[in-house]
Design a protein around this motif. Structure first.
Motif, PDB file in Angstrom:
ATOM      1  N   PRO A 351      34.331  36.608  48.803  1.00 19.02           N
ATOM      2  CA  PRO A 351      33.512  35.769  47.913  1.00 19.02           C
ATOM      3  C   PRO A 351      34.334  34.996  46.887  1.00 19.02           C
ATOM      4  CG  PRO A 351      32.589  37.977  48.111  1.00 19.02           C
ATOM      5  CD  PRO A 351      33.923  38.018  48.757  1.00 19.02           C
ATOM      6  N   SER A 352      35.450  35.563  46.433  1.00 22.12           N
ATOM      7  CA  SER A 352      36.301  34.912  45.442  1.00 22.12           C
ATOM      8  C   SER A 352      37.644  35.622  45.418  1.00 22.12           C
ATOM      9  CB  SER A 352      35.661  34.953  44.054  1.00 22.12           C
ATOM     10  OG  SER A 352      35.592  36.298  43.585  1.00 22.12           O
ATOM     11  N   VAL A 353      38.621  34.998  44.758  1.00 23.62           N
ATOM     12  CA  VAL A 353      39.923  35.639  44.596  1.00 23.62           C
ATOM     13  C   VAL A 353      39.777  36.874  43.708  1.00 23.62           C
ATOM     14  CG1 VAL A 353      42.327  35.310  43.904  1.00 23.62           C
ATOM     15  CG2 VAL A 353      41.027  33.382  44.830  1.00 23.62           C
ATOM     16  N   ALA A 354      39.014  36.751  42.625  1.00 18.94           N
ATOM     17  CA  ALA A 354      38.825  37.876  41.704  1.00 18.94           C
ATOM     18  C   ALA A 354      38.159  39.049  42.408  1.00 18.94           C
ATOM     19  CB  ALA A 354      37.991  37.437  40.501  1.00 18.94           C
ATOM     20  N   SER A 355      37.165  38.760  43.247  1.00 19.88           N
ATOM     21  CA  SER A 355      36.486  39.815  43.985  1.00 19.88           C
ATOM     22  C   SER A 355      37.450  40.517  44.937  1.00 19.88           C
ATOM     23  CB  SER A 355      35.305  39.230  44.764  1.00 19.88           C
ATOM     24  OG  SER A 355      34.713  40.207  45.587  1.00 19.88           O
ATOM     25  N   LEU A 356      38.293  39.733  45.623  1.00 21.00           N
ATOM     26  CA  LEU A 356      39.254  40.329  46.550  1.00 21.00           C
ATOM     27  C   LEU A 356      40.236  41.223  45.797  1.00 21.00           C
ATOM     28  CD1 LEU A 356      40.265  40.532  49.449  1.00 21.00           C
ATOM     29  CD2 LEU A 356      41.718  38.548  49.014  1.00 21.00           C
ATOM     30  N   ARG A 357      40.666  40.780  44.613  1.00 24.68           N
ATOM     31  CA  ARG A 357      41.583  41.604  43.830  1.00 24.68           C
ATOM     32  C   ARG A 357      40.923  42.908  43.418  1.00 24.68           C
ATOM     33  NH1 ARG A 357      43.418  41.034  37.557  1.00 24.68           N
ATOM     34  NH2 ARG A 357      45.132  42.481  37.606  1.00 24.68           N
ATOM     35  N   GLN A 358      39.662  42.824  42.999  1.00 25.21           N
ATOM     36  CA  GLN A 358      38.952  44.022  42.583  1.00 25.21           C
ATOM     37  C   GLN A 358      38.828  45.004  43.740  1.00 25.21           C
ATOM     38  OE1 GLN A 358      38.130  44.355  39.469  1.00 25.21           O
ATOM     39  NE2 GLN A 358      36.946  46.240  39.502  1.00 25.21           N
TER      40      GLN A 358
END
Length: 735
Positions: A351-358
């Motif tokens: 869904p997003s870069v931030a989501s993937l990092r989380q």
């Protein structure tokens, strides 16, 4: 334990506890956060990777501060999830027991007896959700000041999960209302593993944006990434063609078989991109367990499941006797204590870069173990009927762009703007309940004026909101001018569902000729005449029924299918620009397997063949695609500006899809030039003819003007859109 200056600042009883627990040393985030939080005189944001010790970084100094006070104080810990509260209750219980500091979990599953004990002696650590805090303020108005008068800190966990959302605006309002009630400022501490822009995050925590920042970079442990590609062969002729799907695609089964082979026997998290896919992959993987005569290893976890099933999955992950893998949505992105997992699998575009990092932060938490990300992309085979989306291999290229930005440590900045009239409706009704009535001026001063949580709302906008609520009997005004709940408003506030600022996810039914084709989550506005992709076919929107959440469609006439399919998260401009950079490159991407790299190379070939590197306006039969390479907020703003001129347009994965309607491409270009030259319209005016704008819980109570304003300020970026269009004027466009 090695002694440091930060350690020496802690209360001796806490020092003794850490010695007894065998701590070798404080972690970096704790060393840096303790001296900043300990005085209790400023707001602080603590950002660090998952499992870095952020919770202790906040509570060790906050508890020390609490113990130094002459009177027993209160730390209010606010969590987005009940499961997190349960985890923290267990985590803090042993420490606080040694300190003679009570810990009070408070949510819907906690007994009334426990809650009464806290109300009798409101000190220690209160672990609470925004919804329970809302209920407390709403129902205990006369005692709010007494309950929170000794508050020393608000500790907000998973800060990123609140920013830009209805719950986030609710949380801002609740903290502000407590401070108003006790007539003083309370230090706010925000904890997060994923924050792209600290300045914006600080502005969310408090409007003055003066929070101290403790940003600890990740330890830089080993990261292993591999994305595997799978190609779905062309569908066989003879399907019913109504968009329904009663079989499992071959590529999906191949993905399941590969995951079964590499994940079985260990703990992992699998993230498909929808609840339906969670169910499908869980079924396929457990089917393979049965075939191999193995115990069940794969467990579902998503918001539509009962809490008993979700708890069963969490319990399976926590125990270490048998391997367990959760197939989940974003419900397991947050910090629920499920222990360390060996790897994370992402099916489809994140869904997003931030989501993937989380998500990735769940892996590699054991000493010496790498974090492992397994990506899976599925693309349709290219044949004579293949769409532009298929030929460009957009899903694979967007996945590659997301991973590329992740490796560079870039993440989407938090969204902190928006009028949020829906949440203002809730907070207005709640505040009236708290105070037993408010005059209009008092309500505006409490919620909107100066540094209030709804400071973007003008006096005129607030007055229009009051008139709209009055017309619907949500509010009434007595002879003295006091605002009170009206007949309908009283029913709303006294219903158990009132305390949540958000509503359950709603999907639109797609109906053609009286037959329901299925449901589709719609995150952008639609208008009659626009086209959507659903069930592998292109449909033209005939009518939108907001009340019944229904979109009536007919099969679209011949022409290029739209690239919009209704699902997925909002994409940032930086991601789209990175996609374009990948198309322009020729080198291989080391994290792709041979098949996924072949997809990227095919997309690059299509990109070159269509001269998309020099092209801004691409002719696609009945439509023109404006290749902006902007994010969804700017693209949707451009689409709105085009529709103001009487031309149907919609956002897509490449830019803006404009229905030519018999016009030549040169005429479309002239229309875009006129938009760029003209003065920018008032933000709400761009949506004058738009439908289905209701996204938030109380949007249905807003006037049309306020509904357009709240949607536009939350979803559109007019400044970026107009800036791009003006740059478009001076470019050589591909016709």
């Amino acid at each position: 334990m090695s002694v440091s200056q930060a350690f020496l600042q802690l209360d001796p009883r806490i020092q003794h506890y850490l010695w007894a627990e065998g701590w070798g040393a404080l972690r970096e985030v704790q060393e840096r956060a303790i001296p900043v939080i300990l005085p209790g005189d400023q707001d602080v944001i603590v950002a660090a990777s998952t499992a870095s010790g952020k919770t202790e970084a906040a509570f060790l100094p906050a508890l020390t501060h609490l113990l130094q006070q002459p009177a027993r104080g209160l730390i209010v810990y606010i969590s987005p999830l009940k499961a997190l509260i349960n985890d923290q209750f267990e985590r803090l219980g042993r420490l606080c027991e040694n300190l003679d500091v009570p810990v009070w979990p408070w949510h819907g599953d906690v007994t009334a007896t426990s809650k009464r004990k806290f109300l009798t002696k409101p000190h220690g650590v209160l672990l609470i959700t925004p919804e329970s805090l809302e209920a407390t303020l709403c129902n205990r108005g006369t005692s709010v000041a007494g309950l929170f008068t000794r508050s020393t800190f608000f500790v907000v966990d998973e800060l990123h999960a609140f920013i830009g959302s209805e719950r986030g605006k609710q949380l801002q309002s609740l903290m502000h209302r407590i401070e108003v009630a006790i007539d003083r400022r309370v230090a706010r501490v925000g904890l997060s593993a994923t924050l792209g822009d600290m300045t914006l995050a600080a502005r969310f925590l408090r409007s003055d944006g003066k929070a101290a920042i403790v940003d600890t970079p990740s330890a830089g442990g080993q990261l292993l990434i591999k994305v595997k590609g799978y190609e779905e062969p062309p569908k066989q002729d003879g399907s019913d063609g109504d968009g329904s799907e009663d079989h499992t695609d071959r590529a999906t089964r191949e993905v399941a078989r590969h995951m079964f082979g590499v994940l079985r026997g260990s703990n992992n998290l699998i993230f498909p991109n929808s609840r339906q896919e969670v169910e499908r992959y869980t079924h396929l993987l457990n089917e393979l367990c049965e075939r191999e005569m193995l115990p069940r290893e794969f467990w579902p976890h998503h918001g539509n499941l009962s809490k008993e099933i979700r708890y069963e999955t969490e319990a399976a992950l926590k125990q270490r006797e048998r391997p367990a893998t959760a197939v989940c949505t974003s419900t397991l992105e947050l910090g629920i204590d499920i222990g360390a997992v060996k790897s994370v699998a992402q099916i489809g575009t994140p869904p997003s870069v931030a989501s993937l990092r989380q998500r990735l932060g769940r892996s590699g938490r054991r000493e010496g173990e790498p974090a492992i990300l397994r990506g899976y992309v599925i693309e349709d085979a290219i044949d004579d009927k293949a769409s532009l989306q298929t030929r460009l291999r957009l899903g694979t290229v967007q996945t590659a762009a997301t991973i590329s930005l992740l490796l560079e440590q870039w993440f989407e900045p938090p969204t902190v703007g928006g009028a949020h009239y829906s949440t203002l409706v809730q907070q207005l009704l709640s505040a009236i309940a708290q105070y037993g009535g408010l005059r209009a001026g008092q309500a505006y001063a409490l919620l909107c004026a100066h540094s209030g949580p709804f400071a973007e709302v003008s006096k005129d906008g607030f007055a229009e909101l009051l008139r709209a609520l009055g017309r619907q009997e949500i509010l009434v005004q007595d002879h003295s001018g006091l605002l009170l709940h009206g007949r309908i408003g009283d029913k709303i506030v006294n219903h158990y569902s009132f305390y949540a600022a958000f509503s359950s996810d709603e999907e639109f039914r797609i109906v053609s000729g009286g037959k329901t084709l299925g449901t589709l989550p719609v995150s952008q506005m639609l208008m009659p005449g626009q086209r959507i992709l659903f069930g592998g076919r292109t449909w033209e929107v005939q009518e939108i029924d907001d009340t019944l959440k229904t979109i009536h469609v007919l099969p679209a006439k011949a022409g290029a299918p739209p690239l919009f399919n209704g699902g997925g998260g909002r994409v940032h401009t930086r991601v789209r620009q990175r996609m374009r950079e990948i198309y322009l490159q020729s080198s291989s991407l080391g994290y792709l397997d041979q098949e996924a790299q072949r997809f990227v190379d095919q997309g690059r070939a299509t990109f070159r063949d269509l001269r998309m590197q020099d092209c801004l306006l691409l002719n696609q039969g009945s439509q023109a695609i404006l290749l902006t390479w902007l994010g969804d907020a700017a693209n949707e703003a451009i689409a709105c500006l085009v529709m103001m001129r009487g031309i149907n347009a919609a956002i897509g994965q490449l830019g803006v899809e404009i229905q030519k309607g018999g016009k030549q491409l040169e005429e479309i270009e002239d229309l875009l030039a006129d938009i760029a030259i003209d003065d920018a319209p008032v933000v709400g005016e761009v949506l004058r003819n738009a439908r289905n704008l209701e996204r938030q819980k109380w949007d249905r109570l807003l006037s049309p003007t306020l509904l357009r304003e709240t949607y536009a300020t939350s979803n559109l970026d007019l400044d970026e859109a107009i800036s791009w269009l003006r740059a478009f004027l001076g470019s050589d466009n591909c016709l």
